[in-house]
Design a protein around this motif. Structure first.
Motif, PDB file in Angstrom:
ATOM      1  N   ALA A   1      41.659  35.442  31.341  1.00  0.00           N
ATOM      2  CA  ALA A   1      41.286  36.033  32.623  1.00  0.00           C
ATOM      3  C   ALA A   1      42.050  35.392  33.774  1.00  0.00           C
ATOM      4  N   ASN A   2      42.229  36.168  34.824  1.00  0.00           N
ATOM      5  CA  ASN A   2      42.865  35.697  36.062  1.00  0.00           C
ATOM      6  C   ASN A   2      44.286  35.193  35.842  1.00  0.00           C
ATOM      7  N   GLN A   3      44.987  35.831  34.909  1.00  0.00           N
ATOM      8  CA  GLN A   3      46.369  35.419  34.641  1.00  0.00           C
ATOM      9  C   GLN A   3      47.327  36.603  34.504  1.00  0.00           C
TER      10      GLN A   3
ATOM     11  N   PHE B   1      39.987  45.096  36.139  1.00  0.00           N
ATOM     12  CA  PHE B   1      38.812  44.746  36.947  1.00  0.00           C
ATOM     13  C   PHE B   1      38.802  43.254  37.247  1.00  0.00           C
ATOM     14  N   ASP B   2      38.355  42.932  38.464  1.00  0.00           N
ATOM     15  CA  ASP B   2      38.342  41.543  38.916  1.00  0.00           C
ATOM     16  C   ASP B   2      37.318  40.705  38.160  1.00  0.00           C
ATOM     17  N   SER B   3      36.255  41.339  37.677  1.00  0.00           N
ATOM     18  CA  SER B   3      35.183  40.590  37.017  1.00  0.00           C
ATOM     19  C   SER B   3      34.973  41.099  35.591  1.00  0.00           C
TER      20      SER B   3
ATOM     21  N   ASP C   1      47.019  37.950  38.862  1.00  0.00           N
ATOM     22  CA  ASP C   1      46.144  36.858  38.418  1.00  0.00           C
ATOM     23  C   ASP C   1      44.679  37.081  38.784  1.00  0.00           C
ATOM     24  N   ARG C   2      44.247  38.320  38.742  1.00  0.00           N
ATOM     25  CA  ARG C   2      42.852  38.628  39.081  1.00  0.00           C
ATOM     26  C   ARG C   2      42.068  39.271  37.943  1.00  0.00           C
ATOM     27  N   ALA C   3      42.729  39.908  37.028  1.00  0.00           N
ATOM     28  CA  ALA C   3      42.004  40.715  36.037  1.00  0.00           C
ATOM     29  C   ALA C   3      41.165  39.849  35.099  1.00  0.00           C
ATOM     30  N   ASN C   4      39.887  40.201  35.000  1.00  0.00           N
ATOM     31  CA  ASN C   4      38.996  39.585  34.012  1.00  0.00           C
ATOM     32  C   ASN C   4      38.663  40.544  32.869  1.00  0.00           C
ATOM     33  N   SER C   5      38.766  41.829  33.153  1.00  0.00           N
ATOM     34  CA  SER C   5      38.463  42.814  32.117  1.00  0.00           C
ATOM     35  C   SER C   5      39.312  44.051  32.361  1.00  0.00           C
TER      36      SER C   5
HETATM   37 CA   LIG Z   1      39.080  37.901  38.435  1.00  0.00          CA
END
Ligand SMILES: [Ca+2]
Ligand SMILES: [Ca+2]
Length: 187
Positions: free
Chosen positions: A138-140, A155-157, A179-183
């Motif tokens: 995530a976040n990468q 998605f950010d979360s 560097d925001r995507a978590n899903s």
């Molecule tokens: Ca995120």
């Protein structure tokens, strides 16, 4: 360089080939070990990366020859109507998206494939064609490609919540979503 991967559905009749059992399936759950296949661990010599732009479906084996910029490859199987990396053998089905650690398709990559697909994604984006949380990764994510009529939404979360991108076809630099995507979700 933007590749036009739209093609005549009638041409996509290529039969699936099952790759050797040497490939590792790595689930992307937070508890999954981060087992990587390196770019030099290639068992196929007839990889046709150019088929990304052709009328033939793109299979996992077509992407086995990692570009020099790719440092590691992970796999995530998705299935229609589900969320999370599913059980599946890389080599079955078709690739739906590649997610990359760095801009311009470098660093590690996650090859997301649907083991059940022989055709590809549906034309619309209203249906659930799989997705997953990125867990350790995530976040990468910084750049993405899609294949076989699929698009990816980031998605950010976790669990497809928070701010999101539009459905992306191809993006070598995610810009404000770097560097925001978590899903992610596939359609
Ligand atoms: Ca995120
Ligand atoms: Ca990144």
């Amino acid at each position: 360089m933007r590749n036009d991967r739209h093609f005549d559905r009638a041409l996509r009749t290529r039969l699936m080939a099952v790759a050797s059992g040497a490939l590792l399936l790595v689930a992307l759950g937070a508890t999954a070990p981060a087992t990587a296949r390196t770019a030099t661990d290639q068992s196929h010599t007839d990889v046709q990366v150019e088929e990304v732009t052709s009328s033939s479906p793109v299979m996992v084996e077509d992407l086995e020859a990692a570009p020099a910029a790719v440092t590691a490859t992970y796999y995530c199987a998705v299935r229609d109507g589900t969320f999370g990396c599913q059980s599946g053998t890389p080599g079955d089905g078709l690739v739906v998206t590649e997610l990359f650690q760095h801009a311009d398709f470098g660093g590690w990559r996650i090859v997301v494939f649907n083991p059940a697909y022989s055709y590809g994604c549906t034309s619309g984006t209203g249906d659930n064609e799989g997705g997953a949380n990125l867990g350790t990764y995530a976040n990468q994510v910084s750049s993405v490609k899609t294949y076989n009529h699929c698009d990816v939404k980031l998605f950010d979360s976790n669990n497809k919540t928070g701010a999101s991108t539009a459905f992306i076809h191809w993006d070598n630099n995610l810009g404000s979503f770097n560097d925001r995507a978590n899903s992610f979700r596939i359609s």
